[in-house]
Structures are given as C-alpha cells and as structure tokens.
Scaffold this active site. Structure first.
Site, PDB file in Angstrom:
ATOM      1  N   PRO A  16       0.832  -1.212   0.000  1.00 50.59           N
ATOM      2  CA  PRO A  16       0.000   0.000   0.000  1.00 50.59           C
ATOM      3  C   PRO A  16       0.863   1.257   0.000  1.00 50.59           C
ATOM      4  O   PRO A  16       1.967   1.267   0.564  1.00 50.59           O
ATOM      5  CB  PRO A  16      -0.800  -0.120   1.299  1.00 50.59           C
ATOM      6  CG  PRO A  16      -0.786  -1.584   1.624  1.00 50.59           C
ATOM      7  CD  PRO A  16       0.538  -2.084   1.153  1.00 50.59           C
ATOM      8  N   TYR A  52      12.668   0.454  17.443  1.00 49.04           N
ATOM      9  CA  TYR A  52      11.590   1.238  18.040  1.00 49.04           C
ATOM     10  C   TYR A  52      11.121   0.629  19.366  1.00 49.04           C
ATOM     11  O   TYR A  52      10.445   1.288  20.147  1.00 49.04           O
ATOM     12  CB  TYR A  52      10.375   1.313  17.112  1.00 49.04           C
ATOM     13  CG  TYR A  52      10.618   1.953  15.770  1.00 49.04           C
ATOM     14  CD1 TYR A  52      11.830   2.570  15.448  1.00 49.04           C
ATOM     15  CD2 TYR A  52       9.623   1.943  14.803  1.00 49.04           C
ATOM     16  CE1 TYR A  52      12.034   3.137  14.206  1.00 49.04           C
ATOM     17  CE2 TYR A  52       9.826   2.519  13.558  1.00 49.04           C
ATOM     18  CZ  TYR A  52      11.027   3.116  13.255  1.00 49.04           C
ATOM     19  OH  TYR A  52      11.217   3.672  12.024  1.00 49.04           O
ATOM     20  N   SER A 207      10.202  15.832   9.766  1.00 46.42           N
ATOM     21  CA  SER A 207      10.684  15.161  10.979  1.00 46.42           C
ATOM     22  C   SER A 207      11.083  16.128  12.101  1.00 46.42           C
ATOM     23  O   SER A 207      12.202  16.069  12.611  1.00 46.42           O
ATOM     24  CB  SER A 207      11.875  14.247  10.628  1.00 46.42           C
ATOM     25  OG  SER A 207      12.157  13.345  11.665  1.00 46.42           O
TER      26      SER A 207
END
Length: 251
Positions: A16, A52, A207
């Site tokens: 996607p 993360y 960012s």
C-alpha cells in the site's frame, strides 16, 4: 489487502502507498495510534522496527483487532527493520526470527536493514570488515528462508545501493529514506528508478521530532538546526488556498 492504491515490487508483492510510522511512539501512544489507524482510519500498512522497541505492543493491538473481526491478517501490511547490532550476516537470520516472535507472525511483509553499517552486539562499535554487500547477503538469507515476503534497505546512500545491486542475488525491493521538502533526494529517486526499486518516504513532514530521538543503546544524537517544513510560507499559502492543513500539503 485494503482498497488503498498499491505499488508492486519486482517480486510481485504489492505494498500500500500509505502507512502509519511508529517511530518514537510511547507504549500508550503507539497502542492507541495503531488501533485508530487500522480500525477507524483503515490504514493498510504499519511500519515498525526492532530499534523502536514496540513490536510486541503492535502485535497485541493487531491480535485484538483480528479477534474482534475488524481486520484479517492479510488485510494489513507489516514492515519492520533490523537494527545495526543485528546486521552482521552471522546474526541477522536469528534476529529476524526474534522480530517475528515479537510480532507473532510467520513472516513479515517487508523487512529492511535499518542502517547500512553493521555494529557489534552492543550496538556501540562498528564491526570491522562487514561491508554493505555482507549486510545484504544476510538479508538475502532471510528472504530465502521465507521469513519475509520482500526485503529492502533504509538510510542507504546511492553509492551503497549501487554497490549491492552489482552483486545481489535478490534485488533490493524497497528503499526507505528520509525524504521531504528540504531533502527531496532526486539522485536517490533516479537510482531507484533505474533499478526498478520502490521508495518509501519517511519524515515526510520534515521530521521535527527527530531531535528527541534516543538510540536503543541510550545515546541521544546531536542534530543540526533545520527549518520546519510545516512553517514554510509557501506551504501555508497552499494550505489556505486548498483549505487543507500544512501537513496535508506536505504529504
């Protein structure tokens, strides 16, 4: 997979074109963000990473939504990444299995090496003699073992990509790099186009939160000052013209 538009990798896997990144999200933030993104906004892709430290939390949300019948596993595309201390090809296969254990998946849709440089197990010292070609060899082993539907790189330069593509048995399927108004990366885009590699943009809003980032080993990076893309006069002008937010204009 969802009704969102997709791009097709060289191996036929479709990704996607939009997804939710989960970098720097706290436990509560990522839990809520992933649930809202999937169940309410119907995001078709979730991007996480070993670095993360939230893969298990993301699994818990996915599992909950699957049990509730709100999504099916094949309706969500999962991207994750190996951190620098696991890019030595002697360790990367085991590290990929550990990522899958945390996500409780048989395979991930896209696995990236998070950086080009391999570090020691502590993540503090570069591993001498381990080249980007070696790093990619480890990624190929993961792909050939069936642990990822596609593989790619993140934060690599054009020169590093070119080196690997000369010797790769499995081509790079996707490159994920910082790409935004102040860093459009035209040279990278041309190199990827030449090799048939798709690009994922991160930091598309510029960012601004990068200055808060702390490495998994506890080190906080020192970032140079940079203008905020969200505050650019032309971006604000276009946002007002089209009745959109500055963030929507940048995306």
């Amino acid at each position: 997979m969802s009704a969102f538009p997709t791009i097709k990798f060289q191996n036929g896997v479709k990704m996607p074109i939009i997804g939710l990144g989960t970098w720097q999200s706290t436990d509560d933030d990522v839990r809520r963000a992933v649930e809202v993104a999937i169940a309410e906004a119907h995001y078709p892709l979730i991007d996480t990473a070993e670095g993360y430290q939230n893969e298990e939390i993301i699994y818990n949300v996915l599992h909950k939504l699957i049990e509730e019948g709100k999504i099916k596993r094949d309706g969500i595309f999962i991207t994750t990444k190996l951190w620098t201390n696991n890019l030595n090809p002697d360790r990367s296969l085991c590290a990929a299995r550990e990522c899958l254990r945390k996500l409780k998946l048989e395979k991930v849709d896209l696995l990236l090496c998070h950086m080009p440089a391999a570090y020691d197990v502590t993540g503090t010292e570069p591993e001498r003699g381990v080249t980007v070609e070696d790093v990619w060899r480890g990624m190929e082993a993961i792909y050939e073992a069936g642990l990822a539907r596609a593989i790619g790189v993140s934060n690599w330069s054009v020169e590093q990509i070119e080196r690997v593509m000369k010797t790769a048995k499995v081509p790079i399927h996707n490159v994920q790099n910082e790409l935004h108004l102040h860093w459009p990366q035209h040279e990278l885009a041309e190199a990827c186009k030449k090799h048939g590699i798709s690009i994922t943009s991160y930091g598309s809003l510029g960012s601004p939160g990068r200055v808060d980032f702390t490495l998994p080993n506890g080190q906080k990076l020192d970032w140079a000052e940079a203008p905020c893309a969200l505050n650019e006069p032309k971006v604000k002008e276009l946002a007002e013209k089209y009745k959109k937010s500055p963030a929507q204009v940048l995306l």
